[in-house]
Each structure stands twice: as structure tokens, then as C-alpha cells.
Scaffold this motif. Sequence first.
Motif, PDB file in Angstrom:
ATOM      1  N   ALA A  10       0.834  -1.207   0.000  1.00 31.22           N
ATOM      2  CA  ALA A  10       0.000   0.000   0.000  1.00 31.22           C
ATOM      3  C   ALA A  10       0.868   1.256   0.000  1.00 31.22           C
ATOM      4  N   GLU A  11       1.915   1.269   0.830  1.00 25.81           N
ATOM      5  CA  GLU A  11       2.821   2.422   0.857  1.00 25.81           C
ATOM      6  C   GLU A  11       3.521   2.610  -0.489  1.00 25.81           C
ATOM      7  N   ALA A  12       3.985   1.522  -1.078  1.00 18.43           N
ATOM      8  CA  ALA A  12       4.679   1.605  -2.362  1.00 18.43           C
ATOM      9  C   ALA A  12       3.744   2.123  -3.454  1.00 18.43           C
ATOM     10  N   PHE A  13       2.512   1.651  -3.460  1.00 23.85           N
ATOM     11  CA  PHE A  13       1.545   2.086  -4.465  1.00 23.85           C
ATOM     12  C   PHE A  13       1.247   3.577  -4.307  1.00 23.85           C
ATOM     13  N   ALA A  14       1.002   4.015  -3.074  1.00 21.73           N
ATOM     14  CA  ALA A  14       0.706   5.431  -2.828  1.00 21.73           C
ATOM     15  C   ALA A  14       1.899   6.310  -3.221  1.00 21.73           C
ATOM     16  N   ALA A  15       3.107   5.896  -2.844  1.00 16.86           N
ATOM     17  CA  ALA A  15       4.299   6.667  -3.188  1.00 16.86           C
ATOM     18  C   ALA A  15       4.456   6.774  -4.698  1.00 16.86           C
ATOM     19  N   ALA A  16       4.218   5.683  -5.406  1.00 13.25           N
ATOM     20  CA  ALA A  16       4.335   5.689  -6.862  1.00 13.25           C
ATOM     21  C   ALA A  16       3.319   6.622  -7.502  1.00 13.25           C
ATOM     22  N   GLN A  17       2.110   6.648  -6.980  1.00 18.27           N
ATOM     23  CA  GLN A  17       1.081   7.525  -7.555  1.00 18.27           C
ATOM     24  C   GLN A  17       1.416   8.998  -7.339  1.00 18.27           C
ATOM     25  N   PHE A  18       1.879   9.351  -6.133  1.00 20.29           N
ATOM     26  CA  PHE A  18       2.280  10.738  -5.889  1.00 20.29           C
ATOM     27  C   PHE A  18       3.454  11.123  -6.790  1.00 20.29           C
ATOM     28  N   ALA A  19       4.438  10.247  -6.918  1.00 22.78           N
ATOM     29  CA  ALA A  19       5.600  10.527  -7.764  1.00 22.78           C
ATOM     30  C   ALA A  19       5.187  10.658  -9.229  1.00 22.78           C
ATOM     31  N   ARG A  20       4.248   9.828  -9.656  1.00 21.02           N
ATOM     32  CA  ARG A  20       3.792   9.843 -11.048  1.00 21.02           C
ATOM     33  C   ARG A  20       3.188  11.183 -11.442  1.00 21.02           C
ATOM     34  N   ILE A  21       2.543  11.869 -10.482  1.00 21.06           N
ATOM     35  CA  ILE A  21       1.917  13.152 -10.806  1.00 21.06           C
ATOM     36  C   ILE A  21       2.795  14.348 -10.427  1.00 21.06           C
ATOM     37  N   GLY A  22       4.083  14.067 -10.145  1.00 25.39           N
ATOM     38  CA  GLY A  22       5.043  15.155 -10.027  1.00 25.39           C
ATOM     39  C   GLY A  22       5.447  15.580  -8.628  1.00 25.39           C
ATOM     40  N   PHE A  23       5.075  14.833  -7.613  1.00 24.24           N
ATOM     41  CA  PHE A  23       5.474  15.179  -6.251  1.00 24.24           C
ATOM     42  C   PHE A  23       6.794  14.496  -5.904  1.00 24.24           C
ATOM     43  N   ASP A  24       7.544  15.089  -4.997  1.00 20.14           N
ATOM     44  CA  ASP A  24       8.705  14.441  -4.400  1.00 20.14           C
ATOM     45  C   ASP A  24       8.197  13.681  -3.189  1.00 20.14           C
ATOM     46  N   VAL A  25       8.650  12.445  -3.017  1.00 19.13           N
ATOM     47  CA  VAL A  25       8.129  11.581  -1.960  1.00 19.13           C
ATOM     48  C   VAL A  25       9.271  11.072  -1.092  1.00 19.13           C
ATOM     49  N   SER A  26       9.125  11.234   0.224  1.00 10.70           N
ATOM     50  CA  SER A  26      10.055  10.649   1.190  1.00 10.70           C
ATOM     51  C   SER A  26       9.297   9.582   1.962  1.00 10.70           C
ATOM     52  N   ILE A  27       9.917   8.421   2.119  1.00  7.02           N
ATOM     53  CA  ILE A  27       9.276   7.305   2.799  1.00  7.02           C
ATOM     54  C   ILE A  27      10.025   7.020   4.090  1.00  7.02           C
ATOM     55  N   GLN A  28       9.293   6.876   5.186  1.00  8.56           N
ATOM     56  CA  GLN A  28       9.898   6.479   6.457  1.00  8.56           C
ATOM     57  C   GLN A  28       9.889   4.961   6.548  1.00  8.56           C
ATOM     58  N   TYR A  29      11.000   4.395   6.946  1.00  9.71           N
ATOM     59  CA  TYR A  29      11.074   2.961   7.163  1.00  9.71           C
ATOM     60  C   TYR A  29      11.421   2.695   8.612  1.00  9.71           C
ATOM     61  N   GLY A  30      11.110   1.506   9.075  1.00  8.89           N
ATOM     62  CA  GLY A  30      11.467   1.111  10.428  1.00  8.89           C
ATOM     63  C   GLY A  30      10.254   1.039  11.341  1.00  8.89           C
ATOM     64  N   ALA A  31      10.507   0.593  12.545  1.00  8.35           N
ATOM     65  CA  ALA A  31       9.423   0.360  13.500  1.00  8.35           C
ATOM     66  C   ALA A  31       8.878   1.647  14.110  1.00  8.35           C
ATOM     67  N   ASN A  32       9.695   2.676  14.210  1.00  7.15           N
ATOM     68  CA  ASN A  32       9.276   3.914  14.868  1.00  7.15           C
ATOM     69  C   ASN A  32       8.865   4.975  13.865  1.00  7.15           C
ATOM     70  N   GLN A  33       7.712   4.838  13.284  1.00  3.84           N
ATOM     71  CA  GLN A  33       7.225   5.824  12.332  1.00  3.84           C
ATOM     72  C   GLN A  33       6.223   6.725  13.050  1.00  3.84           C
ATOM     73  N   PRO A  34       6.651   7.905  13.434  1.00  2.34           N
ATOM     74  CA  PRO A  34       5.718   8.807  14.111  1.00  2.34           C
ATOM     75  C   PRO A  34       4.733   9.403  13.112  1.00  2.34           C
ATOM     76  N   GLU A  35       3.559   9.655  13.480  1.00  6.67           N
ATOM     77  CA  GLU A  35       2.560  10.428  12.733  1.00  6.67           C
ATOM     78  C   GLU A  35       2.255  10.017  11.298  1.00  6.67           C
ATOM     79  N   TYR A  36       3.222   9.706  10.473  1.00  4.13           N
ATOM     80  CA  TYR A  36       2.966   9.540   9.040  1.00  4.13           C
ATOM     81  C   TYR A  36       3.904   8.513   8.412  1.00  4.13           C
TER      82      TYR A  36
END
Length: 70
Positions: A10-36
Motif C-alpha cells: 500500500a505504501e509503495a503504491f501510494a508513493a508511486a502515484q504521488f511521484a507519477r503526478i510530479g510530487f517528491d516523496v520521502s518514505i519512512q522505514y522502520g518500526a518507529n514511524q511517528p505520525e505519518y
Amino acid sequence: MNSYQVGVAAEAFAAAQFARIGFDVSIQYGANQPEYDLLVTKSDRFLKVSIKGSQDGGWGLTQSYLKDAK
């Protein structure tokens, strides 16, 4: 798929869609993902995005609109 795999997909799909329409995307990895899960930016604007995925298309706000959602 197990719940971890669904979440990653789900995260990969959402990131790809945002990137496809021209946004820069940063993804948080790991167990401690605050807020987003994703930070989406374009120019001087940014959006914190939390991703929820399911195998059956069900989600608390949309389940009543879907057939056979659990």
C-alpha cells in the motif's frame, strides 16, 4: 499476503502515484514511524500522509459503500 506485506504494498503504491503526478516523496522505514508514512512535497508545500492498506478493499470510512467488504 500477510498484513506486513499488505502495508508495504500500500505504501509503495501510494508513493508511486504521488511521484507519477510530479510530487517528491520521502518514505519512512522502520518500526518507529511517528505520525505519518510518507512526506509528499511540491515547491514549498508538503503533506504528511498515513497509509492504511487492506486485501479486501475495506476501510472504516468506505466499508458501507463497498460490496462484500469486511
